[in-house]
Design a protein around this motif. Structure first.
Motif, PDB file in Angstrom:
ATOM      1  N   SER A 195       0.859  -1.183   0.000  1.00  0.00           N
ATOM      2  CA  SER A 195       0.000   0.000   0.000  1.00  0.00           C
ATOM      3  C   SER A 195       0.896   1.234   0.000  1.00  0.00           C
ATOM      4  N   ARG A 196       0.282   2.393   0.035  1.00  0.00           N
ATOM      5  CA  ARG A 196       1.033   3.650   0.008  1.00  0.00           C
ATOM      6  C   ARG A 196       0.728   4.456   1.264  1.00  0.00           C
ATOM      7  N   ASP A 197       1.770   5.050   1.832  1.00  0.00           N
ATOM      8  CA  ASP A 197       1.563   5.914   2.989  1.00  0.00           C
ATOM      9  C   ASP A 197       1.203   7.316   2.515  1.00  0.00           C
ATOM     10  N   PRO A 198       0.891   8.243   3.426  1.00  0.00           N
ATOM     11  CA  PRO A 198       0.505   9.603   2.990  1.00  0.00           C
ATOM     12  C   PRO A 198       1.546  10.287   2.117  1.00  0.00           C
ATOM     13  N   ALA A 199       2.813   9.901   2.249  1.00  0.00           N
ATOM     14  CA  ALA A 199       3.862  10.507   1.423  1.00  0.00           C
ATOM     15  C   ALA A 199       4.008   9.823   0.074  1.00  0.00           C
ATOM     16  N   GLY A 200       3.206   8.777  -0.168  1.00  0.00           N
ATOM     17  CA  GLY A 200       3.256   8.074  -1.441  1.00  0.00           C
ATOM     18  C   GLY A 200       4.277   6.971  -1.510  1.00  0.00           C
ATOM     19  N   LYS A 201       4.925   6.641  -0.378  1.00  0.00           N
ATOM     20  CA  LYS A 201       5.937   5.587  -0.378  1.00  0.00           C
ATOM     21  C   LYS A 201       5.278   4.227  -0.194  1.00  0.00           C
ATOM     22  N   ALA A 202       5.886   3.194  -0.776  1.00  0.00           N
ATOM     23  CA  ALA A 202       5.359   1.842  -0.664  1.00  0.00           C
ATOM     24  C   ALA A 202       5.653   1.275   0.720  1.00  0.00           C
ATOM     25  N   VAL A 203       4.627   0.676   1.342  1.00  0.00           N
ATOM     26  CA  VAL A 203       4.780   0.087   2.670  1.00  0.00           C
ATOM     27  C   VAL A 203       4.097  -1.274   2.692  1.00  0.00           C
ATOM     28  N   VAL A 204       4.586  -2.149   3.596  1.00  0.00           N
ATOM     29  CA  VAL A 204       3.987  -3.459   3.826  1.00  0.00           C
ATOM     30  C   VAL A 204       3.958  -3.711   5.326  1.00  0.00           C
ATOM     31  N   TRP A 205       3.105  -4.654   5.732  1.00  0.00           N
ATOM     32  CA  TRP A 205       3.085  -5.127   7.115  1.00  0.00           C
ATOM     33  C   TRP A 205       3.885  -6.421   7.168  1.00  0.00           C
ATOM     34  N   VAL A 206       4.924  -6.426   8.003  1.00  0.00           N
ATOM     35  CA  VAL A 206       5.801  -7.583   8.149  1.00  0.00           C
ATOM     36  C   VAL A 206       5.496  -8.266   9.479  1.00  0.00           C
ATOM     37  N   VAL A 207       5.297  -9.577   9.428  1.00  0.00           N
ATOM     38  CA  VAL A 207       5.016 -10.363  10.627  1.00  0.00           C
ATOM     39  C   VAL A 207       6.311 -10.998  11.117  1.00  0.00           C
ATOM     40  N   LYS A 208       6.647 -10.722  12.397  1.00  0.00           N
ATOM     41  CA  LYS A 208       7.843 -11.295  13.011  1.00  0.00           C
ATOM     42  C   LYS A 208       7.597 -11.456  14.500  1.00  0.00           C
ATOM     43  N   LEU A 240      12.946  -5.734   1.955  1.00  0.00           N
ATOM     44  CA  LEU A 240      12.471  -7.070   2.280  1.00  0.00           C
ATOM     45  C   LEU A 240      13.537  -8.092   1.919  1.00  0.00           C
ATOM     46  N   ALA A 241      13.550  -9.198   2.654  1.00  0.00           N
ATOM     47  CA  ALA A 241      14.523 -10.260   2.420  1.00  0.00           C
ATOM     48  C   ALA A 241      13.797 -11.588   2.324  1.00  0.00           C
ATOM     49  N   PRO A 242      14.387 -12.572   1.657  1.00  0.00           N
ATOM     50  CA  PRO A 242      13.771 -13.896   1.607  1.00  0.00           C
ATOM     51  C   PRO A 242      13.563 -14.462   3.011  1.00  0.00           C
ATOM     52  N   GLY A 243      12.459 -15.180   3.205  1.00  0.00           N
ATOM     53  CA  GLY A 243      12.129 -15.762   4.487  1.00  0.00           C
ATOM     54  C   GLY A 243      11.218 -14.915   5.341  1.00  0.00           C
ATOM     55  N   GLU A 244      11.074 -13.622   5.023  1.00  0.00           N
ATOM     56  CA  GLU A 244      10.177 -12.770   5.785  1.00  0.00           C
ATOM     57  C   GLU A 244       8.735 -12.970   5.311  1.00  0.00           C
ATOM     58  N   SER A 245       7.786 -12.721   6.223  1.00  0.00           N
ATOM     59  CA  SER A 245       6.365 -12.892   5.921  1.00  0.00           C
ATOM     60  C   SER A 245       5.689 -11.537   5.879  1.00  0.00           C
ATOM     61  N   VAL A 246       4.849 -11.324   4.865  1.00  0.00           N
ATOM     62  CA  VAL A 246       4.123 -10.061   4.723  1.00  0.00           C
ATOM     63  C   VAL A 246       2.628 -10.355   4.746  1.00  0.00           C
ATOM     64  N   VAL A 247       1.865  -9.384   5.261  1.00  0.00           N
ATOM     65  CA  VAL A 247       0.424  -9.527   5.412  1.00  0.00           C
ATOM     66  C   VAL A 247      -0.257  -9.164   4.099  1.00  0.00           C
ATOM     67  N   THR A 248      -1.133 -10.053   3.628  1.00  0.00           N
ATOM     68  CA  THR A 248      -1.953  -9.751   2.451  1.00  0.00           C
ATOM     69  C   THR A 248      -3.441  -9.703   2.783  1.00  0.00           C
ATOM     70  N   GLU A 249      -3.824 -10.234   3.949  1.00  0.00           N
ATOM     71  CA  GLU A 249      -5.207 -10.195   4.426  1.00  0.00           C
ATOM     72  C   GLU A 249      -5.226  -9.637   5.847  1.00  0.00           C
ATOM     73  N   GLY A 250      -6.137  -8.710   6.085  1.00  0.00           N
ATOM     74  CA  GLY A 250      -6.264  -8.139   7.418  1.00  0.00           C
ATOM     75  C   GLY A 250      -5.470  -6.876   7.638  1.00  0.00           C
ATOM     76  N   ALA A 251      -4.867  -6.309   6.608  1.00  0.00           N
ATOM     77  CA  ALA A 251      -4.085  -5.087   6.776  1.00  0.00           C
ATOM     78  C   ALA A 251      -4.960  -3.916   7.218  1.00  0.00           C
ATOM     79  N   GLN A 252      -6.221  -3.901   6.798  1.00  0.00           N
ATOM     80  CA  GLN A 252      -7.121  -2.824   7.218  1.00  0.00           C
ATOM     81  C   GLN A 252      -7.310  -2.844   8.724  1.00  0.00           C
ATOM     82  N   LYS A 253      -7.421  -4.019   9.334  1.00  0.00           N
ATOM     83  CA  LYS A 253      -7.576  -4.115  10.790  1.00  0.00           C
ATOM     84  C   LYS A 253      -6.324  -3.607  11.493  1.00  0.00           C
ATOM     85  N   LEU A 254      -5.155  -3.914  10.953  1.00  0.00           N
ATOM     86  CA  LEU A 254      -3.918  -3.501  11.599  1.00  0.00           C
ATOM     87  C   LEU A 254      -3.768  -1.984  11.626  1.00  0.00           C
TER      88      LEU A 254
END
Length: 386
Positions: A300-313, A338-352
């Motif tokens: 998704s994009r933050d207010p500044a227009g930069k790409a962001v993701v939710w990382v689960v760790k 991002l690096a291999p092996g990391e997990s990113v959220v694709t469902e539920g980001a709106q709740k977070l």
């Protein structure tokens, strides 16, 4: 007065009740904040990916010949069908050759007479009956008349206007009876070679430098035999059935656009491509051996227009800024973050987004992700569900 007192009492009771409900709601929200939130996530992996660029281009003919007369005269016949294929050397027009036939015969007769005189003087010179100068003059006259014959022969041949190349001929700009002149500006017809055919594309000089840098560093591996494989997309969005090859690139950068022109060649047996068509060329730049791809649902994009993701760790979800390069199928190619092996959220980001930081999460395999790389991936696994 009694009615006013009753009204004030009712209002006070309503206010107390609303405050009590709000307090209960806050307690419920706080309770929810403490409970783990269920999200869907995918685990990223590194994989080789074929990097492609799509560049705009224009179709141009490999060879174009403007047919013009080389002698002056009246067009007697047109000997081709407009829009047909013609061969190299095929006669297209016939110019009235009566005057040129006469000129050729006259020059030929003058040459024959000069040759007889030169031969006679050669025999007389052997007997010293004529001077050397007389013989040289006779020989020079013969050579001059021979040149005149050749000129007359060439002019006579030029009355047959022929195609200088093989290709498709367009419409005729003259008809029978038209007067044409040697060196005129108006062409009689145009012959265009359509197979093979060129496509000229433009690429930013910045992108060209990036490509060279990645190839030099090994970050991008060259394709088969080090050549770029080209695919053509027509104006209606369909893919052209024949693949092309890159021929060369201009040695200068356009000052106005900051781009470099690249020329590609495509076979055109069906004559589907015509000069002037606008097309797109897909260029296989090479293979990135350890590419990290993230599903588009996770970005998704933050207010500044930069790409962001939710990382689960460690059962916690944190938002992280990443750098993406381009889309490949329904994924983003990640350049940094991002690096291999990391997990990113694709469902539920709106709740977070509605919860405070570091809320416990339970990551389950995402059900909304079906990675489709098209033909960009080179026999590699897709990002797998966590």
């Amino acid at each position: 007065m009694r009615a006013r007192a009753l009204f004030r009492g009712s209002a006070l009771l309503a206010l107390v009740a609303s405050l009590s409900l709000a307090g209960c709601g806050d307690e419920g929200a706080q309770a929810n904040h403490g409970a783990p939130v269920e999200v869907g996530a995918v685990e990223l992996s590194a994989q080789p990916v074929n990097i492609r660029s799509t560049l705009p281009g224009r179709v141009s003919a490999q060879r174009v010949a403007e047919v013009r007369p080389q002698v002056t005269g009246i067009i007697q016949r047109r000997l081709f069908t407009e829009g047909a294929e013609v061969e190299e050397g095929q006669q297209l027009y016939q110019i009235d050759d009566a005057l040129y036939q006469s000129a050729y015969k006259k020059a030929d007769a003058a040459m024959a007479s000069a040759k007889l005189l030169a031969d006679r003087y050669a025999r007389l010179l052997a007997d010293k009956a004529v001077s050397r100068q007389q013989y040289d003059d006779a020989l020079s006259t013969y050579r001059q008349t021979a040149a005149d014959v050749e000129t007359a022969r060439v002019n006579l041949a030029y009355t047959k206007v022929k195609s200088p190349i093989a290709g498709r001929i367009g419409r005729s700009s003259v008809t029978e009876g038209a007067l044409v002149t040697n060196g005129q500006a108006q062409y009689l017809a145009i012959v265009t070679q359509l197979d093979p055919i060129y496509v000229d594309v433009t690429q930013s000089s910045v992108e060209l430098l990036r490509l060279k840098r990645e190839l030099a560093s090994g970050e991008l591996a060259p394709g088969k035999e080090g050549e770029a494989s080209l695919e053509l997309v027509l104006e209606d969005g369909t893919t052209y059935p024949h693949r092309g090859t890159l021929k060369f690139g201009e040695v200068n950068v356009d000052k106005g656009t900051g781009s470099v022109t690249l020329r590609a060649a495509f076979p055109n047996p069906e004559r589907l491509l015509l000069p002037g068509m606008f097309v797109h060329v897909r260029v296989d730049e090479g293979v990135r051996p350890n590419a990290v791809l993230v599903p588009q649902q996770a970005v998704s994009r933050d207010p500044a227009g930069k790409a962001v993701v939710w990382v689960v760790k460690d059962q916690k979800a944190t938002q992280r800024e990443i750098v993406v390069n381009r889309t490949i199928g329904n994924t983003w190619l990640v350049e940094a973050g991002l690096a291999p092996g990391e997990s990113v959220v694709t469902e539920g980001a709106q709740k977070l987004r509605m919860l405070p930081p570091n809320v416990p999460v339970v990551a389950k395999p995402a059900s909304n992700v079906r990675v489709d790389l098209g033909d960009a991936a080179t026999a590699a696994p897709s990002p797998r569900a966590n």
